[in-house]
Write a protein that holds these residues in place. Structure first.
Motif, short mmCIF file in Angstrom:
data_model
loop_
_atom_site.label_atom_id
_atom_site.label_comp_id
_atom_site.label_asym_id
_atom_site.label_seq_id
_atom_site.Cartn_x
_atom_site.Cartn_y
_atom_site.Cartn_z
N VAL A 140 33.47 46.51 45.23
CA VAL A 140 33.66 45.09 45.51
C VAL A 140 34.73 44.94 46.59
N ALA A 141 34.32 44.45 47.75
CA ALA A 141 35.23 44.30 48.89
C ALA A 141 35.13 42.87 49.41
N LEU A 142 35.72 41.95 48.67
CA LEU A 142 35.60 40.53 48.96
C LEU A 142 36.97 39.85 48.94
N GLY A 143 37.02 38.67 49.53
CA GLY A 143 38.23 37.85 49.45
C GLY A 143 38.79 37.40 50.77
N ALA A 144 38.51 38.13 51.83
CA ALA A 144 39.08 37.77 53.13
C ALA A 144 38.60 36.40 53.59
N HIS A 145 37.32 36.14 53.44
CA HIS A 145 36.79 34.85 53.89
C HIS A 145 37.14 33.73 52.92
N ASP A 146 37.29 34.06 51.64
CA ASP A 146 37.81 33.06 50.71
C ASP A 146 39.18 32.58 51.18
N PRO A 152 41.12 28.45 46.56
CA PRO A 152 42.28 28.72 45.69
C PRO A 152 42.22 30.13 45.10
N ILE A 153 43.37 30.74 44.95
CA ILE A 153 43.41 32.11 44.44
C ILE A 153 42.82 32.21 43.05
N PHE A 154 43.05 31.19 42.20
CA PHE A 154 42.50 31.25 40.85
C PHE A 154 40.97 31.26 40.87
N GLU A 155 40.39 30.58 41.86
CA GLU A 155 38.93 30.56 41.97
C GLU A 155 38.40 31.92 42.45
N LEU A 156 39.09 32.50 43.43
CA LEU A 156 38.73 33.84 43.89
C LEU A 156 38.78 34.83 42.73
N LYS A 157 39.87 34.79 41.95
CA LYS A 157 40.02 35.71 40.83
C LYS A 157 38.92 35.51 39.80
N ALA A 158 38.55 34.26 39.55
CA ALA A 158 37.50 33.98 38.56
C ALA A 158 36.16 34.54 39.02
N LEU A 160 35.65 37.06 41.21
CA LEU A 160 35.69 38.52 41.19
C LEU A 160 35.66 39.04 39.75
N ALA A 161 36.33 38.35 38.84
CA ALA A 161 36.31 38.76 37.44
C ALA A 161 34.88 38.72 36.88
N LYS A 162 34.16 37.68 37.22
CA LYS A 162 32.78 37.56 36.73
C LYS A 162 31.90 38.66 37.31
N ILE A 163 32.09 38.99 38.58
CA ILE A 163 31.33 40.09 39.20
C ILE A 163 31.60 41.39 38.46
N THR A 189 48.97 36.20 51.88
CA THR A 189 50.18 36.06 51.08
C THR A 189 50.30 37.17 50.04
N ALA A 190 51.51 37.37 49.59
CA ALA A 190 51.76 38.36 48.54
C ALA A 190 51.05 37.95 47.25
N GLU A 191 51.00 36.65 46.99
CA GLU A 191 50.33 36.15 45.77
C GLU A 191 48.84 36.52 45.79
N LEU A 192 48.23 36.38 46.97
CA LEU A 192 46.82 36.73 47.09
C LEU A 192 46.60 38.21 46.79
N HIS A 193 47.38 39.05 47.38
CA HIS A 193 47.17 40.49 47.20
C HIS A 193 47.52 40.94 45.78
N ALA A 194 48.46 40.22 45.15
CA ALA A 194 48.79 40.53 43.75
C ALA A 194 47.60 40.24 42.84
N ALA A 195 46.73 39.31 43.25
CA ALA A 195 45.57 38.96 42.42
C ALA A 195 44.67 40.18 42.22
N TYR A 196 44.55 41.02 43.22
CA TYR A 196 43.71 42.21 43.10
C TYR A 196 44.30 43.19 42.08
N HIS A 197 45.60 43.33 42.11
CA HIS A 197 46.26 44.21 41.15
C HIS A 197 46.08 43.68 39.72
#
Length: 256
Positions: A140-146, A152-158, A160-163, A189-197
């Motif tokens: 899974v290599a997504l998120g740049a265009h989001d 919103p980061i919470f939407e991106l995380k949701a 990716l979590a579902k995937i 942002t650091a917050e965005l990249h922390a979402a992947y972790h």
């Protein structure tokens, strides 16, 4: 394609065989065309009938090829970094990984499910089709265009979590790829990249911290837009992902 199988199975052309065997070969051709279009169960049944009735022309290399189990797949679900925008399909990083798999003797087929400008929501919508077949690994290599679109980061995380959850429910091993730009952009942002972790830790999947790690600061690795990799950059991305992918290959092979 299937009608040609019977021409090669006996090592002779149709012109060189008798009338009876020629008729049997024609019947085998017709049977092959019919049953391969109606599903594997009927095809296997036809093979048994052919064996019992002596249609020898039905057997051979072509049939053995058809009866082999499907090659397991590795799906790369991503955006334009994955699809290879600005490059030919054979130079995008999934194709580089396919070449490396072949060289190393791994029997997998790479599926490039990258879509230019694709977002995590769009990827989630097309996930069922992307997971068709014997998929063993999902990258899974997504998120740049989001991020660029202000999702919103919470939407991106949701998304990716579902995937990840859909894939894991099907016993598909998952690898997440983070990314990092040159910095200085509002969305990077650091917050965005922390979402992947957070996602990797929560779902217990490996994480590539940044798939652009070895190319983002090298002009020869990036196209003039400073966003998409050159062919050399695609090789660098493959080099970055490979150490994380190989343990998953070994685990999948062991589990079979």
């Amino acid at each position: 394609m299937v009608s040609g199988f019977s021409r090669t199975v006996t090592g002779r052309s149709k012109a060189g065989i008798g009338a009876d065997e020629n008729q049997a070969t024609e019947r085998a051709d017709a049977l092959m065309r019919s049953v391969t279009s109606r599903g594997p169960a009927l095809f296997v049944g036809a093979c048994l009938v052919a064996a019992m009735t002596g249609v020898s022309a039905f057997w051979g290399p072509g049939l053995r090829w058809l009866l082999q189990p499907p090659t397991p797949r590795i799906v790369f679900l991503g955006d334009s970094l994955t699809s290879g925008r600005g490059l030919s399909a054979t130079r995008a990083y999934p194709a580089v990984i396919q070449h490396r798999l072949d060289q190393a003797g791994w029997r997998y087929r790479v599926v490039n499910a990258g879509v230019s400008k694709g977002t995590s929501r769009q990827a989630l919508e097309r996930l069922p089709g992307a997971l068709d077949g014997d998929v063993r690994l999902l990258v899974v290599a997504l998120g740049a265009h989001d991020a660029r679109r202000g999702v919103p980061i919470f939407e991106l995380k949701a998304n990716l979590a579902k995937i990840i959850e859909v894939a894991q429910a099907r016993r598909i091993r998952v690898l997440i790829c983070g990314w990092a730009g040159r910095g200085g952009r509002p969305f990077d942002t650091a917050e965005l990249h922390a979402a992947y972790h957070d996602l990797a830790a929560h779902h217990q999947v490996p994480l590539v911290p940044s798939m652009l790690e070895h190319g983002i600061d090298d002009p020869t690795m990036m196209q003039p837009d400073s966003v998409h990799p050159t062919a050399a950059g695609a090789v660098a991305i493959a080099d970055t992902i490979w150490p994380y992918l190989e343990p998953l290959l070994e685990a999948d092979t062991t589990a079979r």
